[in-house]
Scaffold this motif. Structure first.
Motif, PDB file in Angstrom:
ATOM      1  N   TYR A   1      74.341 -14.143 -27.186  1.00 28.78           N
ATOM      2  CA  TYR A   1      74.383 -12.681 -27.338  1.00 28.78           C
ATOM      3  C   TYR A   1      75.532 -12.283 -28.267  1.00 28.78           C
ATOM      4  N   VAL A   2      76.706 -12.857 -28.015  1.00 24.54           N
ATOM      5  CA  VAL A   2      77.871 -12.562 -28.861  1.00 24.54           C
ATOM      6  C   VAL A   2      77.612 -13.007 -30.300  1.00 24.54           C
ATOM      7  N   GLY A   3      77.062 -14.224 -30.439  1.00 25.00           N
ATOM      8  CA  GLY A   3      76.775 -14.733 -31.783  1.00 25.00           C
ATOM      9  C   GLY A   3      75.796 -13.848 -32.533  1.00 25.00           C
ATOM     10  N   MET A   4      74.769 -13.357 -31.840  1.00 22.69           N
ATOM     11  CA  MET A   4      73.783 -12.483 -32.482  1.00 22.69           C
ATOM     12  C   MET A   4      74.372 -11.110 -32.800  1.00 22.69           C
ATOM     13  N   CYS A   5      75.311 -10.656 -31.986  1.00 21.45           N
ATOM     14  CA  CYS A   5      76.016  -9.400 -32.323  1.00 21.45           C
ATOM     15  C   CYS A   5      76.763  -9.565 -33.642  1.00 21.45           C
ATOM     16  N   LEU A   6      77.383 -10.730 -33.819  1.00 17.90           N
ATOM     17  CA  LEU A   6      78.132 -10.983 -35.050  1.00 17.90           C
ATOM     18  C   LEU A   6      77.202 -11.170 -36.246  1.00 17.90           C
ATOM     19  N   LYS A   7      76.031 -11.765 -36.019  1.00 23.02           N
ATOM     20  CA  LYS A   7      75.105 -12.050 -37.116  1.00 23.02           C
ATOM     21  C   LYS A   7      74.178 -10.866 -37.408  1.00 23.02           C
ATOM     22  N   ILE A   8      73.666 -10.245 -36.365  1.00 21.94           N
ATOM     23  CA  ILE A   8      72.664  -9.183 -36.516  1.00 21.94           C
ATOM     24  C   ILE A   8      73.273  -7.800 -36.406  1.00 21.94           C
ATOM     25  N   GLY A   9      74.272  -7.663 -35.531  1.00 21.49           N
ATOM     26  CA  GLY A   9      74.931  -6.366 -35.402  1.00 21.49           C
ATOM     27  C   GLY A   9      75.210  -5.993 -33.959  1.00 21.49           C
ATOM     28  N   THR A  10      76.316  -5.320 -33.742  1.00 19.29           N
ATOM     29  CA  THR A  10      76.639  -4.765 -32.426  1.00 19.29           C
ATOM     30  C   THR A  10      75.814  -3.492 -32.223  1.00 19.29           C
ATOM     31  N   PRO A  11      75.761  -2.964 -30.986  1.00 19.67           N
ATOM     32  CA  PRO A  11      75.021  -1.712 -30.765  1.00 19.67           C
ATOM     33  C   PRO A  11      75.460  -0.592 -31.702  1.00 19.67           C
ATOM     34  N   GLN A  12      76.768  -0.480 -31.929  1.00 16.81           N
ATOM     35  CA  GLN A  12      77.282   0.580 -32.796  1.00 16.81           C
ATOM     36  C   GLN A  12      76.875   0.350 -34.247  1.00 16.81           C
ATOM     37  N   GLN A  13      76.902  -0.884 -34.699  1.00 17.64           N
ATOM     38  CA  GLN A  13      76.489  -1.177 -36.070  1.00 17.64           C
ATOM     39  C   GLN A  13      75.010  -0.862 -36.287  1.00 17.64           C
ATOM     40  N   VAL A  14      74.196  -1.268 -35.337  1.00 16.65           N
ATOM     41  CA  VAL A  14      72.757  -1.016 -35.448  1.00 16.65           C
ATOM     42  C   VAL A  14      72.488   0.485 -35.449  1.00 16.65           C
ATOM     43  N   ALA A  15      73.196   1.222 -34.579  1.00 17.73           N
ATOM     44  CA  ALA A  15      73.022   2.686 -34.535  1.00 17.73           C
ATOM     45  C   ALA A  15      73.417   3.322 -35.859  1.00 17.73           C
ATOM     46  N   SER A  16      74.501   2.837 -36.478  1.00 15.06           N
ATOM     47  CA  SER A  16      74.952   3.420 -37.749  1.00 15.06           C
ATOM     48  C   SER A  16      73.927   3.174 -38.853  1.00 15.06           C
ATOM     49  N   ARG A  17      73.327   1.980 -38.870  1.00 14.84           N
ATOM     50  CA  ARG A  17      72.310   1.676 -39.882  1.00 14.84           C
ATOM     51  C   ARG A  17      71.113   2.602 -39.737  1.00 14.84           C
ATOM     52  N   ARG A  18      70.673   2.760 -38.501  1.00 16.14           N
ATOM     53  CA  ARG A  18      69.504   3.610 -38.260  1.00 16.14           C
ATOM     54  C   ARG A  18      69.791   5.061 -38.630  1.00 16.14           C
ATOM     55  N   ASP A  19      70.958   5.539 -38.257  1.00 15.53           N
ATOM     56  CA  ASP A  19      71.295   6.941 -38.513  1.00 15.53           C
ATOM     57  C   ASP A  19      71.399   7.249 -39.999  1.00 15.53           C
TER      58      ASP A  19
END
Length: 667
Positions: free
Chosen positions: A12-30
Motif C-alpha cells: 500500500y505504501v509502495g503504491m502510494c509512492l508510485k501511483i499517488g497518495t489520496p491527496q495527490q490523486v484528488a489534486s490530479r482529478r480536481d
C-alpha cells in the motif's frame, strides 16, 4: 496472518509512492475537472466538447500511461426513441436515432434523418435498407486527420505522438439519456456506488465510439456504447485501497501477464481488469477494503478474472449481456490463457515477486519482520514533493479555453461563475493559472489584429487593454509568466519597459528557493514558502517553461520556428525561461545599451554551452543562441549553434526552420 497484513501495508505504501497518495490523486482529478468545466463551458459555444478519459482521468500516474481523449460535436445528439425529440431545439441540434435491432448487446447502429446529414457526418454515411446510417469505420477515417494529420487509426481512436507522449483521440457522439438496456445496472447499485453518484452518472448519459463488434452483422457500421464518463466517476467513488488495488492489478497485467508478449497476443487488457475491480466492489467480495488487506483485494479480483477466462465470459459492468471475451478469448487461445493464469494462481501471492514495481515492498517486510509501517499519507510524501506534482499537473493542462479575443470577456465571466462554486485549493490554483494564460495569449492576438490598421486611437485602446491584462496575469501566474509582458513590451518597441520587466524577472528566477519544473532546493523552498497556499507558492516560487501557441505570433525573431512547429502539426513551442529572458534582453539592449546586449549574449552562451537548460529543450535553446549570434553578426558561431540544434532530440519540431536559417547563412 500478521506478516500478510504487513506485506499488504508495505505494498500500500509502495503504491502510494508510485501511483499517488489520496491527496495527490484528488489534486490530479480536481485540476482536470476544473479545466474541462472552463473549456467546455456552454457560454463559450464551442463546436465540440473534449473530455480526458482513461487512467489519466481517474488519477492514476503510471510510466506507460498515455493520454486518452473523447471528442464529440455539440450540435449533434443521439436519442433512443422519438419521444425524446421534445427536449431539443432541432435548429440547434441534429438528432441521431439509435437502432439496436440487429446489433449485439452493447452495440448499436446510428440512423440519421436525411435532413440532419451534413458536413463530417454526411461524409461518413452509408445507405442500408433505404435509410442513412453513420458508418463507424468511415467516421474514423474522416475524423482521423482533424487533430493531427499524421495520426493513425487504433481501435476507435486516432493515435499518435505528442512529443514523447502517446495520445488517443476518440471522435464520438453523445446521448444525454441513459441506455434503456443498462437500467439493470441502476437497479444493482444498492451498496455501491452511493445513490448521488448513480444519479449523476445516469443524468450524464453515455457516448458512442466508432467501432463495431467483430462478430456483429454490421462490423464496419456499428458503434460501441461507451461508459467512460461513468467509469471515471466510479473510480472517484472508490476508497484509496480499492483504487490502489486497481493500480496493482494494472501493474500485474503489464509486468507479469503480458510481459514479453506481442501486442496481438495480449488477450487481457486493462479494461478487463477495471471491470473486475468494479464487480468485486459492487458484489461485496471483500466487506472492508483497507491497507491491511490490499493483497486480499488483489487476490479476489485475480480469482474473478481467472473464473471469467475459464468460463469464457467477461460481463460488461453496465450491460452484463455484453460478453467482452466473445471476440478474442475463446477456443485454443482461451485454454492457453487459462493455463498461464492458473500457473500464476498456484504460486499464491508470491507471484508478485515477478513484478519489478512491487517485489521490493514485499522483500522489505520479509527481511524485516519487525518493521513498523506507517500508512499515514502525510508521512509518505513531503510538502515539496506534493507541490512538484501539482505544479507539473497544472503545467500539463494549462491551455486557454479559447483563442477568440471576442470571447475573452465571456471566458473570464465563466471563470467568475466557477469561482462561485465550492472549490478545493486545487481548483482555485488551476483556475488562477488558466486565467493568466487566457489573458496572455489574448493580449497578443488582440494586438496582432490591430497592428496594421490606420486607426491610432483604436490601437491605443487595444494596447491599454493588453497591458492591463498582461500586468494582471503577471500577478496571478508563475514567476516565469512575467516574460510574456517583456515580450509584449519588446513587440511594441518599449525597450526600457521590457528591460525593467527583465530585471525583475531575472532576480526572481535567481532565487535559491525557486522551483523550476521538478528541480528545487527542498530546504530553501520550504523555508521560503512552506505552509503557504498553492496560489502564493505559484506566484512567488515556481517557474515553468514558456509555452508559445503556434497560432499566435509573439516576436518576429521566432516566427520561423513557430511556423516549422505548426507545419509538423505541433501546437506549441516550449522554451526554457532563462533562454527566452536572455534573448529578449539582447533584442531590447541592441537598441539602447550595446554593452548590456553583449553581456546577455555571453550569459546565454554560458547557459546553453554548459547544458543548464535540460535535455528535452536543447533543440530550441541552441536555436535561440544561434539566432542571437546571427543578429549580432557572429555568423560562424551561429552556424555552429544551428548544427548543434539539429543534433538534439527534436522535441519542438523546428528542424525546417533550422535548415532554412543554415541555408540563409550560406547565401
Amino acid at each position: 496472518m500478521l506478516s500478510v497484513q504487513k506485506i499488504s501495508e508495505s505494498v500500500y505504501v509502495g503504491m502510494c509512492l508510485k501511483i499517488g497518495t489520496p491527496q495527490q490523486v484528488a489534486s490530479r482529478r480536481d485540476t482536470v475537472d476544473i479545466t474541462e468545466m472552463l473549456r467546455n463551458n456552454e457560454m463559450l459555444k464551442t463546436r465540440e466538447t473534449v473530455m480526458l478519459s482513461g487512467s489519466q482521468r481517474e488519477g492514476l500516474r503510471l510510466s506507460e500511461s498515455d493520454r486518452d481523449y473523447m471528442r464529440w460535436p455539440n450540435d449533434h445528439r443521439v436519442i433512443w426513441d422519438f419521444s425524446q425529440c421534445q427536449f431539443y431545439n432541432t435548429q440547434e441540434h441534429a438528432l441521431i436515432l439509435c437502432d439496436s435491432s440487429e446489433s449485439p448487446p452493447g452495440f448499436i447502429l446510428l440512423w440519421v434523418p436525411l435532413e440532419n446529414a451534413n458536413g463530417t457526418v454526411m461524409l461518413a454515411c452509408v445507405r442500408m435498407n433505404g435509410m442513412l446510417y453513420i458508418s463507424s469505420s468511415k467516421y474514423r477515417e474522416v475524423t482521423r486527420p482533424l487533430i493531427k494529420p499524421d495520426s493513425t487509426i487504433h481501435g476507435p481512436c486516432s493515435s499518435g505522438l505528442h512529443g514523447i507522449l502517446e495520445y488517443d483521440n476518440a471522435h464520438c457522439f453523445v446521448s444525454d439519456f441513459w441506455p434503456p438496456f443498462a437500467i439493470s445496472w441502476v437497479n444493482r447499485c444498492s451498496d455501491w456506488p452511493p445513490p448521488h453518484v448513480v444519479s449523476d452518472i445516469v443524468r450524464n448519459g453515455c457516448h458512442f465510439v466508432a467501432i463495431g463488434h467483430k462478430l456483429g452483422n454490421h462490423t464496419d457500421n456499428e458503434w460501441r456504447i461507451s461508459f467512460s464518463r461513468a467509469e471515471y466517476k466510479l473510480a472517484y467513488s472508490m476508497n484509496h485501497t480499492q483504487f490502489l488495488t486497481y493500480g496493482v492489478l494494472k501493474l500485474f497485467l503489464k509486468e507479469i501477464i503480458n510481459n514479453g508478449l506481442r501486442d496481438e497476443d495480449k488477450l487481457l487488457c486493462s479494461y478487463h481488469i477495471k471491470t473486475a475491480v468494479f464487480w468485486a466492489i459492487q458484489q461485496n467480495a471483500l466487506p472492508h477494503w483497507h491497507p491491511k488487506n490490499l493483497l486480499e483485494g488483489f487476490w479476489v479480483c485475480f480469482k474473478l478474472v481467472l473464473k471469467w477466462v475459464y468460463e469464457g465470459v467477461c460481463p460488461n459492468f453496465f450491460i452484463p449481456e455484453n460478453n467482452m471475451f466473445l471476440s478474442n478469448i475463446y477456443g485454443e487461445a482461451q485454454k492457453n490463457l487459462f493455463k498461464r493464469l492458473y500457473k500464476l494462481y498456484e504460486k499464491g501471492i508470491a507471484l508478485l515477486f515477478h513484478s519489478p514495481s512491487i517485489r521490493s515492498y514485499i522483500i522489505n517486510v520479509l527481511c524485516n519482520p519487525r518493521l513498523t509501517i506507517c500508512t499515514n499519507e502525510h508521512t509518505l510524501i513531503s510538502e515539496v514533493e506534493f507541490d512538484k506534482g501539482i505544479f507539473c499537473q497544472i503545467r500539463e493542462y494549462d491551455s486557454p479555453a479559447t483563442l477568440d479575443p471576442r470571447k475573452v470577456n465571456t471566458c473570464l465571466h465563466a471563470v467568475e461563475q466557477l469561482i462561485g462554486l465550492p472549490l478545493t485549493q486545487y481548483h482555485i490554483v488551476m483556475l488562477q493559472k488558466l486565467s493568466a494564460t487566457i489573458l496572455q495569449h489574448t493580449s497578443f492576438i488582440l494586438h496582432n489584429m490591430h497592428t496594421n490598421t490606420n486607426f491610432n486611437k483604436q490601437l491605443y485602446i487595444v494596447d491599454k487593454i493588453s497591458c492591463h491584462w498582461l500586468r494582471f496575469a503577471t500577478k496571478i501566474g508563475f514567476v516565469s509568466d512575467k516574460l510574456y509582458f517583456a515580450m509584449y513590451y519588446y513587440k511594441t518597441f518599449r525597450y526600457w519597459e521590457a528591460l525593467s520587466v527583465i530585471d525583475i524577472t531575472k532576480v526572481k528566477l535567481a532565487q535559491p528557493y525557486l522551483m523550476y519544473q521538478i528541480r528545487v532546493d527542498r530546504e530553501r523552498y520550504t523555508e521560503a514558502v512552506g505552509g503557504q497556499s498553492l496560489s502564493t507558492k505559484m506566484r512567488q516560487a515556481v517557474a515553468q517553461n514558456i509555452v508559445l501557441n503556434n497560432n499566435i505570433f509573439y516576436i518576429d525573431a521566432l516566427i520561423p520556428e513557430q511556423q516549422s512547429c505548426k507545419q509538423n502539426s505541433w501546437f506549441y513551442l516550449h522554451i526554457p525561461p532563462l533562454v527566452l529572458l536572455y534573448m529578449i534582453e539582447l533584442l531590447c539592449s541592441r537598441h539602447v545599451d550595446t554593452m548590456r546586449a553583449q553581456r546577455a549574449l555571453d550569459d546565454l552562451q554560458v547557459l546553453v554551452h554548459h547544458d543548464q537548460v535540460g535535455s528535452i529543450l536543447r533543440d530550441i535553446s541552441w536555436e535561440i543562441l544561434g539566432i542571437c549570434q546571427q543578429i549580432t553578426g557572429n555568423l560562424q558561431a551561429a552556424l555552429y549553434s544551428y548544427h548543434q540544434s539539429l543534433r538534439q532530440f527534436p522535441y519542438n519540431k523546428i528542424r525546417t526552420a533550422t535548415l532554412q536559417r543554415i541555408q540563409d547563412l550560406h547565401l
